[in-house]
Design an enzyme around this catalytic site. Structure first.
Site, mmCIF file in Angstrom:
data_model
loop_
_atom_site.group_PDB
_atom_site.id
_atom_site.type_symbol
_atom_site.label_atom_id
_atom_site.label_comp_id
_atom_site.label_asym_id
_atom_site.label_seq_id
_atom_site.Cartn_x
_atom_site.Cartn_y
_atom_site.Cartn_z
ATOM 1 N N TYR A 1 -1.157 -95.274 -25.605
ATOM 2 C CA TYR A 1 -1.773 -96.245 -24.687
ATOM 3 C C TYR A 1 -3.227 -96.553 -25.086
ATOM 4 C CZ TYR A 1 -3.698 -97.842 -20.159
ATOM 5 O OH TYR A 1 -4.334 -98.529 -19.161
ATOM 6 N N SER B 1 6.041 -89.079 -30.250
ATOM 7 C CA SER B 1 6.659 -88.357 -29.138
ATOM 8 C C SER B 1 6.485 -89.123 -27.831
ATOM 9 C CB SER B 1 6.065 -86.945 -29.002
ATOM 10 O OG SER B 1 4.678 -87.029 -28.761
ATOM 11 N N SER C 1 -11.595 -85.504 -21.021
ATOM 12 C CA SER C 1 -11.162 -86.036 -19.731
ATOM 13 C C SER C 1 -12.115 -85.605 -18.628
ATOM 14 C CB SER C 1 -9.761 -85.492 -19.454
ATOM 15 O OG SER C 1 -9.457 -85.643 -18.102
ATOM 16 N N ALA C 2 -12.281 -86.492 -17.655
ATOM 17 C CA ALA C 2 -13.110 -86.139 -16.494
ATOM 18 C C ALA C 2 -12.477 -85.015 -15.694
ATOM 19 C CB ALA C 2 -13.296 -87.372 -15.615
ATOM 20 N N TYR D 1 -3.507 -78.603 -18.480
ATOM 21 C CA TYR D 1 -3.947 -79.803 -19.206
ATOM 22 C C TYR D 1 -5.470 -79.821 -19.306
ATOM 23 C CZ TYR D 1 -5.375 -84.601 -20.042
ATOM 24 O OH TYR D 1 -6.008 -85.719 -20.548
ATOM 25 N N LYS E 1 -8.192 -79.310 -22.649
ATOM 26 C CA LYS E 1 -9.304 -80.196 -23.039
ATOM 27 C C LYS E 1 -10.616 -79.404 -23.124
ATOM 28 C CE LYS E 1 -7.122 -84.075 -23.410
ATOM 29 N NZ LYS E 1 -6.952 -84.673 -24.737
#
Ligand code: NAD
Ligand code: UDP
Length: 336
Positions: free
Chosen positions: A11, A34, A124-125, A148, A152
């Site tokens: 994306y 993937s 990522s925030a 997740y 990060k």
């Protein structure tokens, strides 16, 4: 510059490739497909009217990485490849640590071997956890609430250690807030498999009639309308943020070390504001019902973007109306 883009068929990666090509850079994409379709390559090429080199490989495959660095004179790497579904990371933590942490480790080792030490990393925030102060600044305390987020944070820590060990590295840790929307051509966008977890793709499918009703997770938060507030950033603005970051790293007289930047708009919007914006953009109703809060959700999160503006010379320009209009156009694009 010639840029290796890991996860470049995904994306955010696909939109970034388009903007890199538009600025005259060359792009080599490495992606294991993937979570992307092979046709994305042709779509990127159609928008950019330029060719994209594509290598189907996994970032954990050191031989494949070495072959790419041997074959191309890479100036910098943008590292998007990884798994990103927060609740899936809770049920499959090892897959997340393997892809996101082990994969990043293999990539950084191969970069070091090849002498390529300029990197932009997709952070990522979510590593701000439930931030006490909003807008959130880059020096806010870091804590992850899920595997997740922890993956990060681990990669950020790895890169900070790497930067301390060798000042030749130039690394930007880009902490994205909530990417949304699609390219205005309608040719590329977000394609979640199954029922979407994220708000905007869910709303788009409700407006389109694929899903009956949006579940709004919580209507009694301490926010103006009681629903959660996030900083939604148009994916094209985010892509342009990557181009600005690369150019910033490349023009530095001495390697700037490892720096973190928030990429957001600096504004927060509630779930219900997003529903209304989508109804307006699409001309379709978005039925919703307020349900219980979602486990692990935070109340309000939006970025302080001062640092990115000052150091990268970048600022998001697109608002939620355009995000919704572009997401709606993408919703209608035939996907094979
Ligand atoms: P995406 O899933 O659309 O793109 C990731 C791409 O990486 C996919 O094309 C996938 O096929 C590829 N990939 C995954 N594992 C790989 C591996 N081991 N080797 C090679 N390729 C692999 O996701 P996205 O939304 O474009 O996100 C890109 C990056 O930005 C991710 O690292 C994600 O964690 C991070 N991020 C995303 C968001 C978001 O809301 N989309 C928010 C913050 C951070
Ligand atoms: N949200 C919602 N219904 C959904 C998906 C999301 O009400 O089906 C809310 C969620 O509680 C949060 C906001 O929308 O307040 C953004 O959620 P998303 O999962 O997109 O991003 P994140 O929570 O990871 O920032």
């Amino acid at each position: 510059m010639k840029i290796l883009v890991t996860g470049g068929m995904g994306y955010i990666g696909s939109h970034t490739c388009v903007e890199l090509l538009a600025q005259g850079h060359e792009v080599v994409v490495l992606d294991n497909l993937s979570n992307a379709k092979p046709s994305v390559r042709q779509r990127i090429e159609r928008i950019a009217e330029r060719a994209v080199e594509f290598v189907q490989a996994d970032i954990r495959d050191r031989a494949a990485l070495r072959a790419v660095f041997a074959q191309h004179r890479i100036d910098a790497v943008i590292h998007f490849a990884g798994l990103k579904v927060v609740n899936e990371s809770v049920s499959q933590p090892l897959a997340y640590y393997d892809n996101n942490v082990t994969g990043s480790l293999a990539l950084f080792e191969c970069m070091a071997e090849a002498g390529v030490k300029r990197l932009v990393f997709s952070s990522s925030a979510s590593i701000y956890g439930d931030a006490e102060v909003v807008p959130v600044r880059e020096d806010a305390p870091l804590s992850a609430l899920t595997p997740y987020g922890r993956s990060k944070l681990m990669v950020e820590d790895m890169l900070r250690d790497l930067g301390r060990s060798d000042p030749a590295w130039s690394v930007a840790l880009l902490r994205y807030f909530n990417p949304a929307g699609a390219h205005e051509s309608g040719l590329i966008g977000e394609e979640p498999g199954g029922v979407p977890n994220n708000l905007l793709p869910y709303i788009a499918q409700v407006a389109h009639g694929q899903l009956a009703c949006l579940n709004v997770y919580g209507g009694d938060y301490a926010t103006p309308d009681g629903t959660g507030v996030r900083d939604y950033i148009h994916v094209v603005d985010l892509a342009l943020g990557h181009v600005a970051t690369l150019e910033h790293l490349a023009k530095a007289a001495t390697p700037p070390g490892v720096r973190a930047y928030n990429l957001g708009t600096g504004r927060g919007n509630s779930v219900l504001e997003m529903v209304r914006a989508f109804e307006q953009a699409s001309g379709r109703p978005v039925p919703y019902r307020i349900v219980a809060r979602r486990d692990g959700d935070i109340v309000t999160s939006y970025a302080d973007t001062t640092l990115a503006e000052r150091e990268l010379g970048w600022k998001a320009e697109r608002g939620i109306a355009q995000m919704c209009a572009d997401a709606w156009r993408w919703q209608h694009t035939p996907k094979e």
